[in-house]
Motif scaffolding. Sequence first.
Motif, PDB file in Angstrom:
ATOM      1  N   ILE A  58       1.003  -1.224   0.159  1.00 50.45           N
ATOM      2  CA  ILE A  58      -0.035  -0.142   0.028  1.00 50.45           C
ATOM      3  C   ILE A  58       0.756   1.325  -0.043  1.00 50.45           C
ATOM      4  O   ILE A  58       0.689   2.246  -0.709  1.00 50.45           O
ATOM      5  N   ALA A  59       2.017   1.221   0.533  1.00 53.97           N
ATOM      6  CA  ALA A  59       2.950   2.333   0.777  1.00 53.97           C
ATOM      7  C   ALA A  59       3.741   2.621  -0.679  1.00 53.97           C
ATOM      8  O   ALA A  59       3.635   3.654  -1.146  1.00 53.97           O
ATOM      9  N   VAL A  60       4.221   1.508  -1.176  1.00 53.17           N
ATOM     10  CA  VAL A  60       4.764   1.446  -2.638  1.00 53.17           C
ATOM     11  C   VAL A  60       3.680   1.862  -3.588  1.00 53.17           C
ATOM     12  O   VAL A  60       4.204   2.684  -4.614  1.00 53.17           O
ATOM     13  N   MET A 157      -6.565   3.902  -5.361  1.00 49.96           N
ATOM     14  CA  MET A 157      -7.889   4.819  -5.289  1.00 49.96           C
ATOM     15  C   MET A 157      -7.790   5.880  -4.325  1.00 49.96           C
ATOM     16  O   MET A 157      -7.866   7.068  -4.235  1.00 49.96           O
ATOM     17  N   LEU A 158      -7.103   5.504  -3.042  1.00 49.78           N
ATOM     18  CA  LEU A 158      -6.590   6.532  -1.811  1.00 49.78           C
ATOM     19  C   LEU A 158      -5.611   7.402  -2.404  1.00 49.78           C
ATOM     20  O   LEU A 158      -6.065   8.550  -1.785  1.00 49.78           O
ATOM     21  N   ILE A 171      -3.599   4.770   6.530  1.00 49.67           N
ATOM     22  CA  ILE A 171      -4.978   3.870   6.523  1.00 49.67           C
ATOM     23  C   ILE A 171      -4.579   2.476   6.373  1.00 49.67           C
ATOM     24  O   ILE A 171      -5.080   1.281   6.776  1.00 49.67           O
ATOM     25  N   GLY A 172      -3.394   2.053   5.672  1.00 52.72           N
ATOM     26  CA  GLY A 172      -2.901   0.706   5.471  1.00 52.72           C
ATOM     27  C   GLY A 172      -2.435   0.135   6.881  1.00 52.72           C
ATOM     28  O   GLY A 172      -2.626  -1.056   6.941  1.00 52.72           O
ATOM     29  N   TYR A 177      -3.795  -3.525  11.249  1.00 50.45           N
ATOM     30  CA  TYR A 177      -3.798  -3.898  12.683  1.00 50.45           C
ATOM     31  C   TYR A 177      -5.030  -3.985  13.295  1.00 50.45           C
ATOM     32  O   TYR A 177      -5.528  -4.658  14.295  1.00 50.45           O
ATOM     33  N   PHE A 178      -6.128  -3.213  12.874  1.00 51.34           N
ATOM     34  CA  PHE A 178      -7.558  -3.129  13.521  1.00 51.34           C
ATOM     35  C   PHE A 178      -8.420  -3.721  12.569  1.00 51.34           C
ATOM     36  O   PHE A 178      -9.814  -3.898  12.891  1.00 51.34           O
ATOM     37  N   GLY A 179      -8.254  -3.841  11.168  1.00 51.91           N
ATOM     38  CA  GLY A 179      -9.379  -4.267  10.239  1.00 51.91           C
ATOM     39  C   GLY A 179     -10.046  -5.320  10.782  1.00 51.91           C
ATOM     40  O   GLY A 179     -11.326  -5.180  10.796  1.00 51.91           O
ATOM     41  N   ALA A 180      -9.465  -6.566  10.896  1.00 45.52           N
ATOM     42  CA  ALA A 180     -10.115  -7.788  11.235  1.00 45.52           C
ATOM     43  C   ALA A 180     -10.773  -7.852  12.489  1.00 45.52           C
ATOM     44  O   ALA A 180     -11.783  -8.271  12.544  1.00 45.52           O
TER      45      ALA A 180
END
Length: 251
Positions: A58-60, A157-158, A171-172, A177-180
């Motif tokens: 996501i960073a790359v 998109m972001l 956001i990535g 770490y918190f999405g799940a």
Amino acid sequence: MLTALKEETYKFCHEKIALLGLLVLLVTTLYSTLTKTINKSTLIFAFGAIEWIPVIIIAVGAAFFEMEYDNKTIVMLLYKNSSKLKIYLAKFLVVFCYSIALALGAILLTFLLSLLTVPGQYHWLAYYQGHTILTNLLLNLFGAVIYCFFIVGLSFMLIMLVKANTVVICIGLVLAYFGASFSTALMHTFPTAVGILKWNPLNMIFISQQLTRGSFALKSNLTNFQLIIATVVYGIIFGLLGYYLFKRRRV
């Protein structure tokens, strides 16, 4: 399209972000080696690589696109190639292929680090959780690569939406770490709506572990096949939205 793909591949290979991504993968796996007890679970999750590869991507992905605007090279790029779709697809494919390269690198690092830290202690063809250790490792990294397809679409998109690398990276990290946990909590809070909520995009993060741990299906409420298809579909949706925003972004 082939010309655009060659140009983007050459450009990507000569940017520092490609090397930085590999260095981050190396550092994070070494950190896991030094700070965690090495066991079968550590091996099948590639010393934590399945968690870090999507974050790196996501960073790359965001940096690779945004640098065109930061360096003002987007003007020349659009001048040389009138098709924005070809440019967009070429960049998408290059970053996704990079995720595959990271996964292959993670496999090699896992073999090397296991040889250095627990030589001969675990046999790669020994069974663990219904599969051999090697099969578990390959399945988990396959899941990570599928999730990276989702991540590439999301990052493109972001970056078109917020136009700031740091925001996209944050956001990535939040997703990683918190999405799940957030997705699971959401379904527990509204059990009558699980049939709909299980398709939320945050739930797709389970794909990096569920392919080898059937118990995770109780958390995601999706079968492996449903999870793979949904992850790919979300990647396409985010990718299309990113392209829509790219077409309308001012140079």
